[in-house]
Design an enzyme around this catalytic site. Structure first.
Site, mmCIF file in Angstrom:
data_model
loop_
_atom_site.group_PDB
_atom_site.id
_atom_site.type_symbol
_atom_site.label_atom_id
_atom_site.label_comp_id
_atom_site.label_asym_id
_atom_site.label_seq_id
_atom_site.Cartn_x
_atom_site.Cartn_y
_atom_site.Cartn_z
ATOM 1 N N HIS A 92 -22.243 -49.714 -10.727
ATOM 2 C CA HIS A 92 -23.619 -50.218 -10.753
ATOM 3 C C HIS A 92 -24.476 -49.481 -9.734
ATOM 4 O O HIS A 92 -25.600 -49.044 -10.050
ATOM 5 C CB HIS A 92 -23.611 -51.727 -10.461
ATOM 6 C CG HIS A 92 -24.976 -52.311 -10.222
ATOM 7 N ND1 HIS A 92 -25.679 -52.982 -11.197
ATOM 8 C CD2 HIS A 92 -25.754 -52.330 -9.104
ATOM 9 C CE1 HIS A 92 -26.838 -53.386 -10.700
ATOM 10 N NE2 HIS A 92 -26.910 -53.007 -9.437
ATOM 11 N N GLU A 93 -23.969 -49.341 -8.521
ATOM 12 C CA GLU A 93 -24.741 -48.662 -7.476
ATOM 13 C C GLU A 93 -24.898 -47.175 -7.782
ATOM 14 O O GLU A 93 -25.949 -46.575 -7.511
ATOM 15 C CB GLU A 93 -24.080 -48.864 -6.114
ATOM 16 C CG GLU A 93 -23.979 -50.319 -5.671
ATOM 17 C CD GLU A 93 -25.321 -51.044 -5.691
ATOM 18 O OE1 GLU A 93 -26.374 -50.371 -5.579
ATOM 19 O OE2 GLU A 93 -25.330 -52.275 -5.851
ATOM 20 N N HIS A 96 -27.773 -46.722 -10.046
ATOM 21 C CA HIS A 96 -29.074 -46.718 -9.371
ATOM 22 C C HIS A 96 -29.429 -45.313 -8.891
ATOM 23 O O HIS A 96 -30.568 -44.866 -9.015
ATOM 24 C CB HIS A 96 -29.050 -47.671 -8.172
ATOM 25 C CG HIS A 96 -29.359 -49.094 -8.523
ATOM 26 N ND1 HIS A 96 -30.457 -49.472 -9.259
ATOM 27 C CD2 HIS A 96 -28.713 -50.252 -8.215
ATOM 28 C CE1 HIS A 96 -30.477 -50.795 -9.394
ATOM 29 N NE2 HIS A 96 -29.429 -51.285 -8.776
ATOM 30 N N GLU A 111 -32.564 -53.476 -12.210
ATOM 31 C CA GLU A 111 -31.249 -54.106 -12.096
ATOM 32 C C GLU A 111 -30.573 -54.222 -13.464
ATOM 33 O O GLU A 111 -29.381 -53.962 -13.609
ATOM 34 C CB GLU A 111 -31.368 -55.496 -11.449
ATOM 35 C CG GLU A 111 -31.624 -55.472 -9.955
ATOM 36 C CD GLU A 111 -30.539 -54.749 -9.177
ATOM 37 O OE1 GLU A 111 -29.348 -54.919 -9.488
ATOM 38 O OE2 GLU A 111 -30.893 -53.981 -8.273
#
Length: 273
Positions: A130-131, A134, A195
């Site tokens: 997930h990070e 980003h 997100e």
């Protein structure tokens, strides 16, 4: 669609700043505020990652200090076809993580000691995915620019309390009340949009949306049990974390920097790879 929505919201935030300048000083005020926005965005582009890491209390660790974490980040970076980011640790019992860096070549993944203890290997890998998403989507740069413009709007509104005077009194009062509110709503909408996109991209990188859904549920419970202390430094970087770091999750859906947890989990559980 997420990219289009983010671009539209960012344009709206910039337009709001320029409108403030025009309302207070006409065309000359608009030009001045345009220059201010350019200078602040230049600063955010080059130094926002360092500011975020310092405010979060993150410390870079080597492969010798955290071999398992480094190996996991390297694996996820390989799956994402991205350069290996720097790895940082935050000494905090609150389970959480965030990413920063203006480009994939300058990426940084920061995790708390609490998240390393709480999650299993599959869940932690999904969070790192997930990070990494980003960074891959350059959300960290977008967030920095958004925070800079929103901060400028709030700062100008605060200054009007003391220096507004009688000139353009109605415009000054309206700006004082409405501008920070509008800026916050736009900022939070951009954060929530990014997100959702990072959840989807991250789940595809590690090919395990159910692990990310499980991690989000555990992180939410972990934050409720051991929330971060609401210091000005942590509040400044709260939107960067994968889950809201304070107990209660913010001031309702409209004013939350994160999408509803239930909706994020439902989307992940119904994903098809």
């Amino acid at each position: 669609m997420n990219g289009i929505k983010t671009g539209f919201l960012l344009a709206a935030l910039t337009a709001l700043l320029l409108f403030i300048g025009y309302a207070l000083g006409g065309f000359g005020g608009l030009i001045i505020f345009l220059v201010i926005a350019a200078v602040m965005n230049f600063s955010a582009f080059w130094w926002s990652d360092k500011f975020a890491l310092r405010m979060a209390g993150a410390r870079e660790v080597s492969a010798d200090e955290a071999p398992g974490l480094h190996a996991m980040v390297e694996e996820v970076a390989y799956r994402a076809s991205m350069p290996m980011p720097k790895v940082c640790i935050i000494e905090s019992a609150t389970p959480n993580a965030f990413a920063t860096g203006r480009s994939p070549e300058k990426g940084v993944i920061a995790v708390t000691t609490g998240i390393v203890r709480l999650l299993n290997e599959h869940e932690l890998r999904a969070v790192i995915g997930h990070e990494m998403a980003h960074v891959k989507n350059r959300d960290t740069l977008t967030s920095s620019i958004v925070a800079t413009i929103a901060g400028a709007i709030s700062m100008v509104s605060f200054m009007l309390i003391f220096f507004g005077g009688q000139r353009n009194a109605f415009a000054a009062i309206a700006i004082m009340i409405l501008a920070p509110l509008a800026a916050s709503i736009i900022q939070f909408a951009i954060s929530r949009t990014r997100e959702f996109a990072a959840d989807e991209t991250g789940a595809r990188i590690v090919r395990d949306p159910h692990a990310l859904a499980s991690a989000l549920q555990k992180l939410h419970q972990g934050v409720e049990y051991a929330p971060m202390q609401e210091t000005p430094q942590q509040e400044a970087v709260a939107a960067l974390y994968i889950v809201h770091p304070f107990r209660g999750g913010g001031m309702g859906k409209l004013f939350s920097t994160h999408p509803p947890l239930e909706e994020r989990i439902e989307r992940l559980r119904t994903m098809s790879l």
